[in-house]
Design a protein around this motif. Structure first.
Motif, PDB file in Angstrom:
ATOM      1  N   GLN A 182    -102.145 -29.434 -29.125  1.00 50.59           N
ATOM      2  CA  GLN A 182    -101.418 -29.896 -27.940  1.00 50.59           C
ATOM      3  C   GLN A 182    -101.148 -28.732 -26.977  1.00 50.59           C
ATOM      4  OE1 GLN A 182    -100.803 -30.852 -31.059  1.00 50.59           O
ATOM      5  NE2 GLN A 182     -99.658 -32.796 -31.170  1.00 50.59           N
ATOM      6  N   LEU A 183    -100.769 -27.587 -27.557  1.00 52.74           N
ATOM      7  CA  LEU A 183    -100.522 -26.423 -26.713  1.00 52.74           C
ATOM      8  C   LEU A 183    -101.811 -25.914 -26.079  1.00 52.74           C
ATOM      9  CD1 LEU A 183     -97.951 -24.467 -28.925  1.00 52.74           C
ATOM     10  CD2 LEU A 183     -97.525 -25.482 -26.683  1.00 52.74           C
ATOM     11  N   LEU A 184    -102.907 -25.952 -26.816  1.00 54.61           N
ATOM     12  CA  LEU A 184    -104.204 -25.527 -26.287  1.00 54.61           C
ATOM     13  C   LEU A 184    -104.612 -26.409 -25.112  1.00 54.61           C
ATOM     14  CD1 LEU A 184    -106.732 -23.704 -26.571  1.00 54.61           C
ATOM     15  CD2 LEU A 184    -107.685 -25.470 -28.083  1.00 54.61           C
ATOM     16  N   ALA A 185    -104.476 -27.725 -25.282  1.00 61.48           N
ATOM     17  CA  ALA A 185    -104.829 -28.657 -24.207  1.00 61.48           C
ATOM     18  C   ALA A 185    -103.916 -28.458 -23.005  1.00 61.48           C
ATOM     19  CB  ALA A 185    -104.743 -30.099 -24.711  1.00 61.48           C
ATOM     20  N   ALA A 186    -102.638 -28.227 -23.260  1.00 62.11           N
ATOM     21  CA  ALA A 186    -101.686 -28.022 -22.169  1.00 62.11           C
ATOM     22  C   ALA A 186    -102.008 -26.746 -21.404  1.00 62.11           C
ATOM     23  CB  ALA A 186    -100.264 -27.981 -22.718  1.00 62.11           C
ATOM     24  N   TRP A 187    -102.288 -25.663 -22.157  1.00 60.70           N
ATOM     25  CA  TRP A 187    -102.661 -24.405 -21.499  1.00 60.70           C
ATOM     26  C   TRP A 187    -103.915 -24.607 -20.657  1.00 60.70           C
ATOM     27  CZ3 TRP A 187    -107.145 -21.534 -21.675  1.00 60.70           C
ATOM     28  CH2 TRP A 187    -107.090 -20.271 -21.045  1.00 60.70           C
ATOM     29  N   GLY A 188    -104.886 -25.324 -21.211  1.00 59.68           N
ATOM     30  CA  GLY A 188    -106.129 -25.559 -20.488  1.00 59.68           C
ATOM     31  C   GLY A 188    -105.917 -26.375 -19.223  1.00 59.68           C
ATOM     32  N   GLU A 189    -105.083 -27.401 -19.309  1.00 61.16           N
ATOM     33  CA  GLU A 189    -104.835 -28.252 -18.141  1.00 61.16           C
ATOM     34  C   GLU A 189    -104.177 -27.457 -17.015  1.00 61.16           C
ATOM     35  OE1 GLU A 189    -102.001 -32.074 -16.972  1.00 61.16           O
ATOM     36  OE2 GLU A 189    -102.783 -31.900 -19.022  1.00 61.16           O
ATOM     37  N   VAL A 190    -103.152 -26.673 -17.364  1.00 60.21           N
ATOM     38  CA  VAL A 190    -102.434 -25.888 -16.342  1.00 60.21           C
ATOM     39  C   VAL A 190    -103.346 -24.804 -15.775  1.00 60.21           C
ATOM     40  CG1 VAL A 190    -100.497 -24.314 -15.949  1.00 60.21           C
ATOM     41  CG2 VAL A 190    -100.186 -26.374 -17.347  1.00 60.21           C
ATOM     42  N   THR A 191    -104.123 -24.156 -16.641  1.00 60.23           N
ATOM     43  CA  THR A 191    -105.007 -23.072 -16.194  1.00 60.23           C
ATOM     44  C   THR A 191    -106.107 -23.588 -15.277  1.00 60.23           C
ATOM     45  OG1 THR A 191    -104.573 -21.816 -18.224  1.00 60.23           O
ATOM     46  CG2 THR A 191    -106.558 -21.239 -16.962  1.00 60.23           C
ATOM     47  N   GLU A 192    -106.760 -24.682 -15.677  1.00 63.59           N
ATOM     48  CA  GLU A 192    -107.842 -25.226 -14.845  1.00 63.59           C
ATOM     49  C   GLU A 192    -107.314 -25.626 -13.469  1.00 63.59           C
ATOM     50  OE1 GLU A 192    -111.145 -28.855 -14.770  1.00 63.59           O
ATOM     51  OE2 GLU A 192    -109.391 -28.962 -16.083  1.00 63.59           O
ATOM     52  N   ARG A 193    -106.191 -26.309 -13.435  1.00 61.45           N
ATOM     53  CA  ARG A 193    -105.639 -26.755 -12.162  1.00 61.45           C
ATOM     54  C   ARG A 193    -105.276 -25.568 -11.271  1.00 61.45           C
ATOM     55  NH1 ARG A 193    -102.207 -31.754 -11.087  1.00 61.45           N
ATOM     56  NH2 ARG A 193    -101.430 -31.459  -8.950  1.00 61.45           N
ATOM     57  N   TYR A 214    -108.917 -27.442 -22.477  1.00 61.00           N
ATOM     58  CA  TYR A 214    -108.370 -28.789 -22.353  1.00 61.00           C
ATOM     59  C   TYR A 214    -109.240 -29.809 -23.094  1.00 61.00           C
ATOM     60  CZ  TYR A 214    -106.931 -33.195 -20.216  1.00 61.00           C
ATOM     61  OH  TYR A 214    -106.508 -34.486 -20.029  1.00 61.00           O
ATOM     62  N   SER A 215    -110.542 -29.655 -22.958  1.00 58.57           N
ATOM     63  CA  SER A 215    -111.461 -30.585 -23.638  1.00 58.57           C
ATOM     64  C   SER A 215    -111.358 -30.456 -25.144  1.00 58.57           C
ATOM     65  CB  SER A 215    -112.905 -30.302 -23.183  1.00 58.57           C
ATOM     66  OG  SER A 215    -113.053 -30.538 -21.799  1.00 58.57           O
ATOM     67  N   ILE A 216    -111.324 -29.226 -25.662  1.00 56.06           N
ATOM     68  CA  ILE A 216    -111.239 -29.020 -27.109  1.00 56.06           C
ATOM     69  C   ILE A 216    -109.912 -29.540 -27.646  1.00 56.06           C
ATOM     70  CG2 ILE A 216    -111.093 -27.269 -28.913  1.00 56.06           C
ATOM     71  CD1 ILE A 216    -113.052 -25.564 -27.280  1.00 56.06           C
ATOM     72  N   GLY A 217    -108.824 -29.204 -26.954  1.00 55.02           N
ATOM     73  CA  GLY A 217    -107.507 -29.623 -27.419  1.00 55.02           C
ATOM     74  C   GLY A 217    -107.291 -31.121 -27.345  1.00 55.02           C
ATOM     75  N   SER A 218    -108.052 -31.792 -26.490  1.00 57.58           N
ATOM     76  CA  SER A 218    -107.893 -33.236 -26.303  1.00 57.58           C
ATOM     77  C   SER A 218    -108.881 -34.048 -27.129  1.00 57.58           C
ATOM     78  CB  SER A 218    -108.066 -33.589 -24.814  1.00 57.58           C
ATOM     79  OG  SER A 218    -107.143 -32.892 -24.026  1.00 57.58           O
ATOM     80  N   TYR A 219    -109.750 -33.377 -27.872  1.00 59.24           N
ATOM     81  CA  TYR A 219    -110.746 -34.091 -28.663  1.00 59.24           C
ATOM     82  C   TYR A 219    -110.051 -34.982 -29.691  1.00 59.24           C
ATOM     83  CZ  TYR A 219    -115.417 -34.720 -30.568  1.00 59.24           C
ATOM     84  OH  TYR A 219    -116.616 -35.248 -30.952  1.00 59.24           O
ATOM     85  N   PRO A 220    -110.443 -36.249 -29.825  1.00 59.86           N
ATOM     86  CA  PRO A 220    -109.698 -37.202 -30.659  1.00 59.86           C
ATOM     87  C   PRO A 220    -109.444 -36.754 -32.090  1.00 59.86           C
ATOM     88  CG  PRO A 220    -111.300 -38.356 -29.327  1.00 59.86           C
ATOM     89  CD  PRO A 220    -111.560 -36.895 -29.122  1.00 59.86           C
ATOM     90  N   ILE A 221    -110.407 -36.061 -32.687  1.00 59.56           N
ATOM     91  CA  ILE A 221    -110.247 -35.711 -34.103  1.00 59.56           C
ATOM     92  C   ILE A 221    -109.109 -34.724 -34.335  1.00 59.56           C
ATOM     93  CG2 ILE A 221    -111.810 -33.708 -34.188  1.00 59.56           C
ATOM     94  CD1 ILE A 221    -112.926 -34.912 -36.819  1.00 59.56           C
ATOM     95  N   THR A 222    -108.708 -34.012 -33.263  1.00 62.08           N
ATOM     96  CA  THR A 222    -107.598 -33.061 -33.431  1.00 62.08           C
ATOM     97  C   THR A 222    -106.281 -33.773 -33.728  1.00 62.08           C
ATOM     98  OG1 THR A 222    -107.095 -33.048 -31.041  1.00 62.08           O
ATOM     99  CG2 THR A 222    -108.681 -31.410 -31.841  1.00 62.08           C
ATOM    100  N   GLY A 223    -106.238 -35.072 -33.473  1.00 58.60           N
ATOM    101  CA  GLY A 223    -105.028 -35.835 -33.783  1.00 58.60           C
ATOM    102  C   GLY A 223    -104.746 -35.894 -35.275  1.00 58.60           C
ATOM    103  N   LEU A 224    -105.754 -35.591 -36.115  1.00 55.83           N
ATOM    104  CA  LEU A 224    -105.553 -35.593 -37.562  1.00 55.83           C
ATOM    105  C   LEU A 224    -104.785 -34.370 -38.034  1.00 55.83           C
ATOM    106  CD1 LEU A 224    -109.111 -36.785 -38.693  1.00 55.83           C
ATOM    107  CD2 LEU A 224    -107.010 -38.144 -38.573  1.00 55.83           C
TER     108      LEU A 224
END
Length: 423
Positions: A42-53, A25-35
């Motif tokens: 987005q999928l990496l961050a989403a997977w991380g958010e669901v998995t951590e929770r 979630y942290s890696i996928g949400s890092y600001p520079i990935t928006g480039l």
């Protein structure tokens, strides 16, 4: 398997997956990935958010989240959860509604000890609160109970129910959901012989395995296939050093959860896949339908080894309740001694946990109870969860249960109603 290393290994795997989810979630949400125009991040961050929770919920005790209730005056009244009786393995709690007169209907909801916390009955409790004084058995996680507190098997469970009923008095109405149905029946029979004046006024048994052989399900088939030696060898472990119950023999909640999920693996996989896509698209919410369900479903608790093993052996294999041979402290508990407590059973036609026929078997055991004090309801199209917490409960079963309580309340209830109307 009966060692701390395997228990701690499961906790290590859970902790590692929680950490992996947080990292993704942290890696996928890092600001520079928006480039990057690729949706991978987005999928990496989403997977991380669901998995951590998901993995974090596995060791958390859910909150009741019942803060207010709308009463007859049309106002919201504050609800607080207060302990009535505190015991090492479980408490009797009361949902106190502030600012309203005491309700005439006093209800004890006996929650199952089958892997989930009593909060699994949150919607059941919330639906009863406007019309009843609600008490609930709040069982403790075995991993948090020191070995010095001793054992806890189905006989101890039954005696806990006896004490809770005696504490609440003879005007209480008991509703037992699923696993505790046979033991609530046994506790009532115990009181019928030992202290008849302390018996509850009514007893409602919902989807419980009174006679597991009456209808085959995956649960009963499992009980027949495995031996007690296999169960003790492969599912019983010792609590690790992280918890106060270190060294206690338990059936771990994480191991139970793996069994729950394996029964409907495809459905759960689809649910998590779709939730990850919703999170990636920004369509998910903190308390959406998925999170509301899985925050509760994934929160599991350890059961003491002696409780789990004695349940399988005595309820499912030896059929001690079904054959009226159950004993407590060496004394036979005769269900036929119940002669004054009105008993109602509730079943779902599509219940795949306690199939229709298992619960209604209780009425045949009540040989000393007049037929007018017996009742049964089969809810067409309802599964196991639906008969105590779903649409079937809200629309059909709850009104029937309350009517059954009122019809068998006796003079005490009538007097209470008269007093309330005079206020």
């Amino acid at each position: 398997m009966k060692n701390m290393a395997t228990y701690d290994l499961m906790e290590t795997i859970r902790n590692t997956n929680q950490w992996l989810g947080a990292t993704a979630y942290s890696i996928g949400s890092y600001p520079i990935t928006g480039l990057a125009p690729n949706p991978f991040f987005q999928l990496l961050a989403a997977w991380g958010e669901v998995t951590e929770r998901s993995f974090a919920r596995m060791i958390a005790k859910p909150d009741w989240n019942i803060h207010t209730v709308v009463c007859a005056d049309g106002r919201d009244h504050i609800v607080s959860v207060e302990s009535e009786v505190e015991r090492p393995f479980g408490d009797l709690i009361h949902f106190k509604v502030h600012g309203r007169k005491i309700k005439a209907r006093k209800v004890l909801v006996v929650a199952p000890m089958s892997g989930h916390y009593a909060t699994l009955l949150r919607s059941t409790v919330a639906s009863l609160l406007p019309d009843c004084e609600v008490y609930v058995t709040d069982w403790h996680n075995a991993r948090d109970i020191p070995v010095s507190q001793g054992k806890f098997d189905i006989e101890d469970y039954t005696l806990y129910l006896v004490d809770f009923m005696k504490h609440l008095g003879p005007d209480v109405n008991v509703i037992a959901v699923c696993q505790p149905a046979p033991l609530a029946l046994a506790a009532t029979a115990y009181l019928a012989e030992e202290e008849p004046e302390a018996q509850p006024r009514t007893l409602t048994l919902i989807g419980g395995p009174i006679d597991p052989d009456a209808a085959a399900t995956d649960v009963t088939d499992f009980g027949r296939r495995v031996t007690m030696g296999q169960l003790e060898q492969y599912v019983i472990q010792r609590v690790g050093f992280k918890y106060p119950g270190v060294g206690r023999l338990v059936y771990p909640g994480l191991q139970q959860l793996s069994s729950f999920i394996s029964m409907n693996a495809d459905r759960h996989s689809t649910a998590f896949y779709e939730q990850i896509l919703r999170v990636a698209k920004g369509q998910a919410a903190d308390h959406d339908k998925h999170n509301r369900f899985y925050d509760e479903y994934l929160a599991v608790m350890d059961m003491t080894a002696e409780f789990y093993l004695s349940t399988v052996e005595r309820i499912f294999k030896n059929l001690e309740i079904a054959q009226n041979r159950f004993t407590v402290n060496g004394k036979l508990v005769d269900i036929g001694k119940i002669t004054s407590v009105a008993v109602k059973t509730v079943e779902g036609s599509k219940d795949d946990i306690s199939g229709p026929g298992q619960c209604v078997a209780a009425l045949d055991l009540l040989t000393g109870l007049p037929d007018e004090k017996k009742a049964n309801h089969l809810e067409e199209g309802a599964g196991h969860y639906g008969i105590f917490a779903g649409k079937s409960w809200r629309n059909n079963i709850r009104p029937l249960v309350l009517n059954f309580i009122d019809a068998n309340a006796g003079n005490t209830h009538a007097e209470n109603v008269a007093q309330l109307k005079s206020v």
